[in-house]
Design a protein around this motif. Structure first.
Motif, PDB file in Angstrom:
ATOM      1  N   VAL A 134       0.842  -1.202   0.000  1.00 34.75           N
ATOM      2  CA  VAL A 134       0.000   0.000   0.000  1.00 34.75           C
ATOM      3  C   VAL A 134       0.880   1.256   0.000  1.00 34.75           C
ATOM      4  CG1 VAL A 134      -1.693   1.294   1.366  1.00 34.75           C
ATOM      5  CG2 VAL A 134      -1.892  -1.203   1.175  1.00 34.75           C
ATOM      6  N   LEU A 135       1.992   1.178   0.710  1.00 35.88           N
ATOM      7  CA  LEU A 135       2.867   2.364   0.866  1.00 35.88           C
ATOM      8  C   LEU A 135       3.394   2.866  -0.484  1.00 35.88           C
ATOM      9  CD1 LEU A 135       5.452   3.184   3.490  1.00 35.88           C
ATOM     10  CD2 LEU A 135       6.365   2.789   1.204  1.00 35.88           C
ATOM     11  N   ILE A 136       3.817   1.956  -1.347  1.00 39.02           N
ATOM     12  CA  ILE A 136       4.434   2.402  -2.611  1.00 39.02           C
ATOM     13  C   ILE A 136       3.391   3.057  -3.533  1.00 39.02           C
ATOM     14  CG2 ILE A 136       5.658   1.619  -4.690  1.00 39.02           C
ATOM     15  CD1 ILE A 136       7.251  -0.284  -2.778  1.00 39.02           C
ATOM     16  N   PRO A 137       2.209   2.459  -3.743  1.00 40.11           N
ATOM     17  CA  PRO A 137       1.195   3.164  -4.537  1.00 40.11           C
ATOM     18  C   PRO A 137       0.799   4.519  -3.947  1.00 40.11           C
ATOM     19  CG  PRO A 137       0.578   0.865  -4.267  1.00 40.11           C
ATOM     20  CD  PRO A 137       1.786   1.088  -3.406  1.00 40.11           C
ATOM     21  N   THR A 138       0.857   4.640  -2.616  1.00 39.31           N
ATOM     22  CA  THR A 138       0.524   5.920  -1.973  1.00 39.31           C
ATOM     23  C   THR A 138       1.586   6.969  -2.313  1.00 39.31           C
ATOM     24  OG1 THR A 138      -0.509   4.677  -0.172  1.00 39.31           O
ATOM     25  CG2 THR A 138      -0.066   7.006   0.245  1.00 39.31           C
ATOM     26  N   ALA A 139       2.840   6.568  -2.218  1.00 34.19           N
ATOM     27  CA  ALA A 139       3.927   7.505  -2.567  1.00 34.19           C
ATOM     28  C   ALA A 139       3.867   7.852  -4.053  1.00 34.19           C
ATOM     29  CB  ALA A 139       5.275   6.885  -2.200  1.00 34.19           C
ATOM     30  N   ARG A 140       3.524   6.869  -4.877  1.00 32.53           N
ATOM     31  CA  ARG A 140       3.388   7.148  -6.325  1.00 32.53           C
ATOM     32  C   ARG A 140       2.307   8.177  -6.590  1.00 32.53           C
ATOM     33  NH1 ARG A 140       2.969   1.044  -8.144  1.00 32.53           N
ATOM     34  NH2 ARG A 140       5.179   0.505  -8.218  1.00 32.53           N
ATOM     35  N   ALA A 141       1.249   8.142  -5.745  1.00 36.74           N
ATOM     36  CA  ALA A 141       0.109   9.059  -5.941  1.00 36.74           C
ATOM     37  C   ALA A 141       0.441  10.478  -5.486  1.00 36.74           C
ATOM     38  CB  ALA A 141      -1.116   8.535  -5.185  1.00 36.74           C
ATOM     39  N   GLY A 142       1.621  10.664  -4.918  1.00 43.74           N
ATOM     40  CA  GLY A 142       2.053  12.027  -4.588  1.00 43.74           C
ATOM     41  C   GLY A 142       1.945  12.382  -3.115  1.00 43.74           C
ATOM     42  N   VAL A 143       1.702  11.398  -2.249  1.00 42.57           N
ATOM     43  CA  VAL A 143       1.509  11.677  -0.821  1.00 42.57           C
ATOM     44  C   VAL A 143       2.774  11.279  -0.039  1.00 42.57           C
ATOM     45  CG1 VAL A 143       0.048  11.222   1.191  1.00 42.57           C
ATOM     46  CG2 VAL A 143      -0.953  11.173  -1.102  1.00 42.57           C
ATOM     47  N   MET A 144       3.141  12.129   0.917  1.00 42.21           N
ATOM     48  CA  MET A 144       4.273  11.804   1.796  1.00 42.21           C
ATOM     49  C   MET A 144       3.814  10.712   2.767  1.00 42.21           C
ATOM     50  SD  MET A 144       6.701  13.851   0.907  1.00 42.21           S
ATOM     51  CE  MET A 144       7.866  13.729   2.250  1.00 42.21           C
ATOM     52  N   ILE A 145       4.594   9.655   2.887  1.00 41.21           N
ATOM     53  CA  ILE A 145       4.175   8.536   3.739  1.00 41.21           C
ATOM     54  C   ILE A 145       5.362   7.948   4.488  1.00 41.21           C
ATOM     55  CG2 ILE A 145       4.240   6.911   1.739  1.00 41.21           C
ATOM     56  CD1 ILE A 145       1.832   5.463   3.247  1.00 41.21           C
ATOM     57  N   THR A 146       5.124   7.681   5.771  1.00 42.42           N
ATOM     58  CA  THR A 146       6.109   6.985   6.610  1.00 42.42           C
ATOM     59  C   THR A 146       5.549   5.600   6.914  1.00 42.42           C
ATOM     60  OG1 THR A 146       6.898   9.028   7.618  1.00 42.42           O
ATOM     61  CG2 THR A 146       7.296   7.009   8.847  1.00 42.42           C
ATOM     62  N   GLY A 147       6.345   4.578   6.684  1.00 40.90           N
ATOM     63  CA  GLY A 147       5.925   3.203   6.975  1.00 40.90           C
ATOM     64  C   GLY A 147       6.693   2.675   8.162  1.00 40.90           C
ATOM     65  N   LEU A 148       5.961   2.128   9.120  1.00 38.55           N
ATOM     66  CA  LEU A 148       6.584   1.548  10.306  1.00 38.55           C
ATOM     67  C   LEU A 148       6.302   0.055  10.327  1.00 38.55           C
ATOM     68  CD1 LEU A 148       7.242   2.726  13.654  1.00 38.55           C
ATOM     69  CD2 LEU A 148       5.431   1.046  13.733  1.00 38.55           C
ATOM     70  N   ASP A 149       7.309  -0.743  10.597  1.00 40.96           N
ATOM     71  CA  ASP A 149       7.102  -2.190  10.694  1.00 40.96           C
ATOM     72  C   ASP A 149       8.162  -2.762  11.622  1.00 40.96           C
ATOM     73  OD1 ASP A 149       5.383  -4.257   8.652  1.00 40.96           O
ATOM     74  OD2 ASP A 149       7.001  -5.179   9.830  1.00 40.96           O
TER      75      ASP A 149
END
Ligand SMILES: C[S@@+](CC[C@H](N)C(=O)[O-])C[C@H]1O[C@@H](n2cnc3c(N)ncnc32)[C@H](O)[C@@H]1O
Length: 267
Positions: free
Chosen positions: A53-68
């Protein structure tokens, strides 16, 4: 603090995860990307795994931090990100951490927990620790999307404990390994609302060698009102409740999903 549910076994799962048919075809990505765009970002994805989900979100232009918590899942996510254009890479940040206790020193417009990582938490203490930690990381009026499965009474009482079952089609890895995945409920604890499950991967190498890999983990199920109360105790107000990623209202299908959109209401 105990280790959360079976995450260590994500070591070998990380390699296979993106190729598992029900995962690669899971119909939730557009829902989360749309929510990220609506929020304007930045987004915190808790339990981001390999970046499905994180990569398509970043592709869509949104800043995203993923924690795991899983080094291995994050390593796959990093490899996948490295293949993206520089501007997509620049929008994504990855952090290794436990969803019950982390400190990023900043706040987010939206936090998401796609595909049920929250259900790896098996006690109310852990659930509340996670929700309160997320709460601290939200801007005033920030939102949380909590994505759970809706427990089906028929499935919970099915007499299949100890049986290995599976109808998923096999898949082939880029290196030629053929993988067939099956599953087993090892035990059901009705009082703790925890199913102990195994996902069993039968791997056949191009030279004919075979191995059987087992990902064993507990999953805690939450009922609708229980989750609402939990959210309220942790400072959230439920704004929407969906049964599916197409935003079908809860109750229009059974069991469907249990997808909460909740707003932070207090500091
Ligand atoms: C089913 S995967 C979901 C990954 C991703 N959100 C997706 O939609 O594909 C669950 C993820 O939760 C992570 N996880 C489990 N327990 C965790 C914890 N206590 N803190 C952070 N991540 C955790 C696992 O390492 C794994 O990557």
């Amino acid at each position: 603090m105990d280790q959360a549910g079976g995450y260590a076994d994500y070591a070998f799962v990380a390699d296979l995860y993106d190729f598992v048919v029900p995962y690669s075809g899971r119909p939730d990505v557009d829902f989360f990307v749309e929510a990220a765009l609506e929020s304007g970002g930045p987004v915190l994805e808790v339990g981001c795994g390999t970046g499905r989900v994180l990569i398509p979100t970043a592709r869509a232009g949104v800043m995203i931090t993923g924690l795991d918590l899983s080094t291995h899942m994050l390593a796959v996510c990093r490899e996948r990100l490295a293949e993206e254009p520089a501007e997509v890479q620049a929008r994504a940040q990855l952090v290794e951490g436990d969803m019950r206790d982390f400190e990023l020193g900043r706040t987010f417009a939206l936090a998401t927990i796609p595909f049920r990582p929250f259900q790896h938490l098996t006690t109310v203490e852990d659930q509340m620790a996670c929700l309160r930690t997320i709460h601290r990381h939200l801007e005033p009026d920030g939102k949380l999307i909590l994505d759970l499965f809706n427990p089906s009474l028929a499935v919970l009482t099915r007499d299949n404990v100890g049986q290995e079952v599976g109808e998923e089609p096999p898949f082939t890895m880029p290196d030629g390994r053929r993988v067939l995945r099956r599953s087993k409920i090892v035990s059901r604890d009705y009082s703790e609302q925890v199913n102990r499950s195994e996902l069993i991967y039968y791997v056949t190498y191009p030279d004919g060698n075979q191995e059987r890999l087992v990902h064993a983990f507990p999953m805690r199920y939450l009922f609708r009102f229980e989750a609402e109360h939990l959210l309220a105790r942790c400072g959230f107000e439920v704004e929407a409740l969906y049964a599916d990623y197409d935003k079908s209202p809860y109750g229009t299908k059974y069991p469907g999903e249990l997808i909460f959109v909740a707003r932070k209401i207090e500091d």
